[in-house]
Design a protein around this motif. Structure first.
Motif, PDB file in Angstrom:
ATOM      1  N   PRO A 186       0.869  -1.022  -0.106  1.00  0.00           N
ATOM      2  CA  PRO A 186       0.044  -0.046   0.082  1.00  0.00           C
ATOM      3  C   PRO A 186       0.734   1.239   0.080  1.00  0.00           C
ATOM      4  O   PRO A 186       1.866   1.337   0.679  1.00  0.00           O
ATOM      5  N   MET A 187       0.718   2.211  -0.968  1.00  0.00           N
ATOM      6  CA  MET A 187       1.343   3.514  -1.141  1.00  0.00           C
ATOM      7  C   MET A 187       1.242   4.300   0.052  1.00  0.00           C
ATOM      8  O   MET A 187       1.599   5.509  -0.240  1.00  0.00           O
ATOM      9  N   ASP A 188       0.273   4.253   0.899  1.00  0.00           N
ATOM     10  CA  ASP A 188      -0.123   5.380   1.728  1.00  0.00           C
ATOM     11  C   ASP A 188       0.770   5.129   3.108  1.00  0.00           C
ATOM     12  O   ASP A 188       0.691   5.935   3.954  1.00  0.00           O
ATOM     13  N   GLN A 189       1.889   4.500   2.923  1.00  0.00           N
ATOM     14  CA  GLN A 189       2.929   4.442   3.959  1.00  0.00           C
ATOM     15  C   GLN A 189       4.177   5.159   3.746  1.00  0.00           C
ATOM     16  O   GLN A 189       4.737   5.122   2.769  1.00  0.00           O
ATOM     17  N   SER A 190       4.882   5.561   5.087  1.00  0.00           N
ATOM     18  CA  SER A 190       6.041   6.290   4.884  1.00  0.00           C
ATOM     19  C   SER A 190       6.669   6.199   6.317  1.00  0.00           C
ATOM     20  O   SER A 190       6.041   6.097   7.156  1.00  0.00           O
ATOM     21  N   PHE A 191       7.971   6.984   6.604  1.00  0.00           N
ATOM     22  CA  PHE A 191       8.090   7.107   7.874  1.00  0.00           C
ATOM     23  C   PHE A 191       7.832   8.587   8.580  1.00  0.00           C
ATOM     24  O   PHE A 191       8.273   8.914   9.409  1.00  0.00           O
ATOM     25  N   LYS A 192       6.803   9.411   7.617  1.00  0.00           N
ATOM     26  CA  LYS A 192       6.294  10.255   8.232  1.00  0.00           C
ATOM     27  C   LYS A 192       4.992   9.760   9.102  1.00  0.00           C
ATOM     28  O   LYS A 192       4.446   9.001   8.907  1.00  0.00           O
ATOM     29  N   ASN A 193       4.707  10.767  10.134  1.00  0.00           N
ATOM     30  CA  ASN A 193       3.591  10.256  11.014  1.00  0.00           C
ATOM     31  C   ASN A 193       3.842   8.944  11.520  1.00  0.00           C
ATOM     32  O   ASN A 193       3.150   7.863  11.698  1.00  0.00           O
ATOM     33  N   TYR A 194       5.061   8.757  11.992  1.00  0.00           N
ATOM     34  CA  TYR A 194       5.902   7.352  12.225  1.00  0.00           C
ATOM     35  C   TYR A 194       5.336   6.890  13.538  1.00  0.00           C
ATOM     36  O   TYR A 194       4.982   7.436  14.606  1.00  0.00           O
ATOM     37  N   ALA A 195       4.781   5.485  13.416  1.00  0.00           N
ATOM     38  CA  ALA A 195       4.210   4.946  14.640  1.00  0.00           C
ATOM     39  C   ALA A 195       5.009   3.147  14.688  1.00  0.00           C
ATOM     40  O   ALA A 195       4.547   2.623  15.473  1.00  0.00           O
ATOM     41  N   GLY A 196       5.854   3.237  13.959  1.00  0.00           N
ATOM     42  CA  GLY A 196       6.528   1.881  13.950  1.00  0.00           C
ATOM     43  C   GLY A 196       5.690   0.772  13.588  1.00  0.00           C
ATOM     44  O   GLY A 196       5.855  -0.513  13.910  1.00  0.00           O
ATOM     45  N   ILE A 197       4.685   0.963  12.526  1.00  0.00           N
ATOM     46  CA  ILE A 197       3.866  -0.075  12.213  1.00  0.00           C
ATOM     47  C   ILE A 197       3.499   0.071  10.627  1.00  0.00           C
ATOM     48  O   ILE A 197       3.618   1.032  10.140  1.00  0.00           O
ATOM     49  N   PHE A 198       3.518  -1.070  10.011  1.00  0.00           N
ATOM     50  CA  PHE A 198       3.314  -1.025   8.531  1.00  0.00           C
ATOM     51  C   PHE A 198       2.564  -2.156   8.280  1.00  0.00           C
ATOM     52  O   PHE A 198       2.269  -3.166   9.180  1.00  0.00           O
ATOM     53  N   HIS A 199       1.939  -2.362   6.868  1.00  0.00           N
ATOM     54  CA  HIS A 199       1.079  -3.186   6.534  1.00  0.00           C
ATOM     55  C   HIS A 199       1.261  -3.624   5.059  1.00  0.00           C
ATOM     56  O   HIS A 199       1.639  -2.873   4.305  1.00  0.00           O
ATOM     57  N   PHE A 200       0.982  -4.670   4.719  1.00  0.00           N
ATOM     58  CA  PHE A 200       1.136  -5.537   3.451  1.00  0.00           C
ATOM     59  C   PHE A 200      -0.080  -6.336   2.908  1.00  0.00           C
ATOM     60  O   PHE A 200      -0.649  -6.948   3.978  1.00  0.00           O
ATOM     61  N   ARG A 201      -0.241  -6.702   1.662  1.00  0.00           N
ATOM     62  CA  ARG A 201      -1.398  -7.560   1.487  1.00  0.00           C
ATOM     63  C   ARG A 201      -0.880  -8.495   0.519  1.00  0.00           C
ATOM     64  O   ARG A 201      -0.132  -8.438  -0.297  1.00  0.00           O
ATOM     65  N   PHE A 202      -1.694  -9.870   0.826  1.00  0.00           N
ATOM     66  CA  PHE A 202      -1.074 -11.009   0.074  1.00  0.00           C
ATOM     67  C   PHE A 202      -2.624 -11.819  -0.183  1.00  0.00           C
ATOM     68  O   PHE A 202      -3.446 -11.917   0.451  1.00  0.00           O
ATOM     69  N   TRP A 203      -2.388 -12.516  -1.424  1.00  0.00           N
ATOM     70  CA  TRP A 203      -3.449 -13.573  -1.772  1.00  0.00           C
ATOM     71  C   TRP A 203      -3.214 -14.897  -0.979  1.00  0.00           C
ATOM     72  O   TRP A 203      -2.153 -15.416  -1.429  1.00  0.00           O
ATOM     73  N   ARG A 204      -3.845 -15.178  -0.090  1.00  0.00           N
ATOM     74  CA  ARG A 204      -3.727 -16.571   0.505  1.00  0.00           C
ATOM     75  C   ARG A 204      -4.813 -17.502   0.388  1.00  0.00           C
ATOM     76  O   ARG A 204      -5.779 -17.289   1.139  1.00  0.00           O
ATOM     77  N   PHE A 205      -4.844 -18.571  -0.432  1.00  0.00           N
ATOM     78  CA  PHE A 205      -5.657 -19.653  -0.375  1.00  0.00           C
ATOM     79  C   PHE A 205      -7.210 -19.120  -0.666  1.00  0.00           C
ATOM     80  O   PHE A 205      -7.933 -19.520   0.245  1.00  0.00           O
ATOM     81  N   GLY A 206      -7.245 -18.410  -1.648  1.00  0.00           N
ATOM     82  CA  GLY A 206      -8.580 -17.967  -2.137  1.00  0.00           C
ATOM     83  C   GLY A 206      -9.208 -16.610  -1.733  1.00  0.00           C
ATOM     84  O   GLY A 206     -10.370 -16.152  -2.220  1.00  0.00           O
ATOM     85  N   ARG A 207      -8.428 -15.846  -0.742  1.00  0.00           N
ATOM     86  CA  ARG A 207      -8.787 -14.587  -0.553  1.00  0.00           C
ATOM     87  C   ARG A 207      -7.613 -13.617  -0.066  1.00  0.00           C
ATOM     88  O   ARG A 207      -6.370 -14.140   0.164  1.00  0.00           O
ATOM     89  N   TRP A 208      -7.784 -12.252  -0.135  1.00  0.00           N
ATOM     90  CA  TRP A 208      -6.675 -11.536   0.176  1.00  0.00           C
ATOM     91  C   TRP A 208      -6.704 -11.155   1.833  1.00  0.00           C
ATOM     92  O   TRP A 208      -7.906 -10.796   2.227  1.00  0.00           O
ATOM     93  N   VAL A 209      -5.653 -10.961   2.143  1.00  0.00           N
ATOM     94  CA  VAL A 209      -5.459 -10.814   3.607  1.00  0.00           C
ATOM     95  C   VAL A 209      -4.329  -9.812   3.853  1.00  0.00           C
ATOM     96  O   VAL A 209      -3.310  -9.559   3.058  1.00  0.00           O
TER      97      VAL A 209
END
Length: 490
Positions: free
Chosen positions: A126-149
């Motif tokens: 997801p392109m809404d991520q950066s080290f601005k407004n930094y909270a030490g947390i990030f997220h990513f998406r994968f297709w896992r066995f029939g659905r996106w998580v």
């Protein structure tokens, strides 16, 4: 193939856009809500720590190339602490050459291929991520066995002597790659569970698409090159992720192809990138090859004499020096070149339960149990008569892991059997499968394409022997709205 050629999209009949598990609304892995967790961390002014994948040796796992004393030296550091936030970048598209450990090269090849497909990059990273407004947390998406998580992580990364332990960018201050690797390690179980694999597995999880693997060296026979060239050209036009390799390692990515006129004949060239950014082909059509001086200026401009790991090869040499090439695309259009058709996909969750619905292979003496396997009906209404042997149905059978850890999961040989006819009493005694020989495989994803005449068909996924318990996902890809699939009642 022209860059203007694109594949049509897939209509997903299970996860309509906006429903949980769809690309725009992925399910929460480990039930973690990224927006809520980030908001809590900012409000409390505390950097996020992921207790479901903690920054310690439990998440690292038993890495084969790491000794006991080295494990004790591992330090988990945050990029914004290790580096100044001013010089710490989350994402810089131009810097896509990476370094990694040998056992992780399959994942590196898949990441490198992903960088050439911007629409998939935006889905996975997801392109809404950066080290601005930094909270030490990030997220990513994968297709896992029939659905996106959606997978949430903190940004603690394993290091030794201030060097990242695994994947890192060549520039040293770009962090989307090691953060993506950490998210994928989380869904696999640990970093150690990512040791050894196939790039097709990660490409599937980056797209939820269709993957096909082609043998090269052994299949280098009459007519093979023409068919392979057609597949590569279609795949390039469909914006596919393409990875090639030699056994047991040496994985690279192939990302474009074109024909050049050389002494009055057409030469078919394949463009390859070594993700490590070094070690290139030095034969005919390499960067320094003098054959480039004998082609048109506009063709010559496609070759850059620079030591960056990117080079051209003739298709014949490509087939000779590489063992395999895998192609992963969001839909099956690249397989038969019918780029204008619309595909639908219906995805089913199923299970084989010992003593109930795990009937095994039809060929075994216990074939009387075969009818207890899960069954799915397909109604085919039309076939393209103008296209010879039109491939109008694609079946994908994926076996779900029986353990959270990727390396510890136990899998069974699985396969698909297709019958023509209407279900009824004694159906399997009265009908024979379309294929006389049924193939079973340990592969995570078993793919079959069929050219089916109008009529009703039954698809039966099974394990090679009875009483093998496992869960699976069956995806039925069909052309246009003239086909329908449904689960048959047991």
């Amino acid at each position: 193939m022209s860059d203007s050629v694109t594949c049509t999209s897939i209509i997903n009949l299970r996860y309509q856009d906006g429903s949980e598990g769809s690309p725009s609304n992925p399910a929460r892995f480990k039930y973690q809500d990224y927006a809520q967790l980030k908001d809590n961390s900012l409000r409390r002014k505390r950097l996020f720590v992921d207790n479901t994948f903690p920054p310690d040796n439990r998440s690292l796992g038993d890495l084969p190339n790491l000794s006991r004393w080295q494990e004790d030296e591992v330090e988990w550091l945050r990029p914004a602490v290790k580096y100044s936030v001013l010089t710490c970048n989350f994402f810089v598209m131009q810097n896509y050459l990476f370094l990694t450990s040998p056992g992780n090269c399959w994942f590196l090849a898949a990441i490198s291929s992903l960088t050439f497909q911007k629409h998939l990059m935006a889905q996975v990273v997801p392109m809404d991520q950066s080290f601005k407004n930094y909270a030490g947390i990030f997220h990513f998406r994968f297709w896992r066995f029939g659905r996106w998580v959606e997978v949430v992580i903190d940004d603690h990364l394993p290091t030794i002597n201030n060097q990242l332990l695994s994947v890192r960018s060549k520039g040293g201050n770009e962090f989307w790659v090691p953060l993506l690797e950490k998210a994928y390690a989380k869904v696999c179980g640990s970093y150690a569970d990512m040791n050894a694999g196939l790039p097709s597995e990660a490409c599937k999880d980056f797209s939820g698409g269709v993957n096909m693997t082609y043998e090269l060296g052994e299949a280098h026979t009459a007519g093979h090159d023409e068919k392979l060239w057609l597949q590569l050209s279609r795949a390039t036009g469909c914006k596919s992720m393409i990875c090639c390799g030699t056994a047991p390692k040496g994985l690279k990515i192939c990302h474009s192809s074109f024909q050049v006129e050389y002494y009055g004949s057409k030469e078919q060239l394949v463009r390859i990138m070594n993700p490590w950014g070094k070690t290139e082909w030095n034969g005919k059509w390499s960067d320094k090859s003098d054959v480039w001086e004998r082609v048109r200026q506009e063709d010559r401009e496609k070759c850059f004499d620079r030591d960056d790991g990117e080079f051209w090869m003739a298709l014949e040499d490509f087939c000779h020096y590489f063992n395999m090439v895998s192609i992963c695309c969001e839909n099956p259009n690249f397989i038969d070149g019918d780029l204008n058709c619309q595909w639908q996909v219906m995805i089913y969750d199923g299970s084989w339960v010992a003593g109930a619905s795990a009937g095994g292979n039809l060929s075994y003496c216990e074939s009387t149990t075969f009818a207890t396997n899960p069954q799915y009906r397909i109604q085919v209404s039309i076939i393209d008569r103008k296209e010879q042997d039109d491939k109008n149905i694609l079946l994908s059978l994926m076996q779900k892991p029986q353990h959270d850890n990727r390396k510890q999961r136990r899998s069974h040989p699985i396969g698909l059997t297709v019958f023509k006819g209407r279900l009824g009493s004694s159906f399997f005694n009265r009908n024979r499968p379309l294929k006389s020989r049924q193939m079973y495989s340990y592969n995570r994803d078993v793919i079959e394409m069929h050219s089916l005449e109008p009529g009703e068909y039954v698809v039966v996924p099974s394990t090679v022997r009875p009483n093998m318990s496992a869960e699976f996902v069956l995806s039925v890809f069909t052309k246009s709205e003239s086909h329908a699939a449904s689960e048959a009642p047991q």
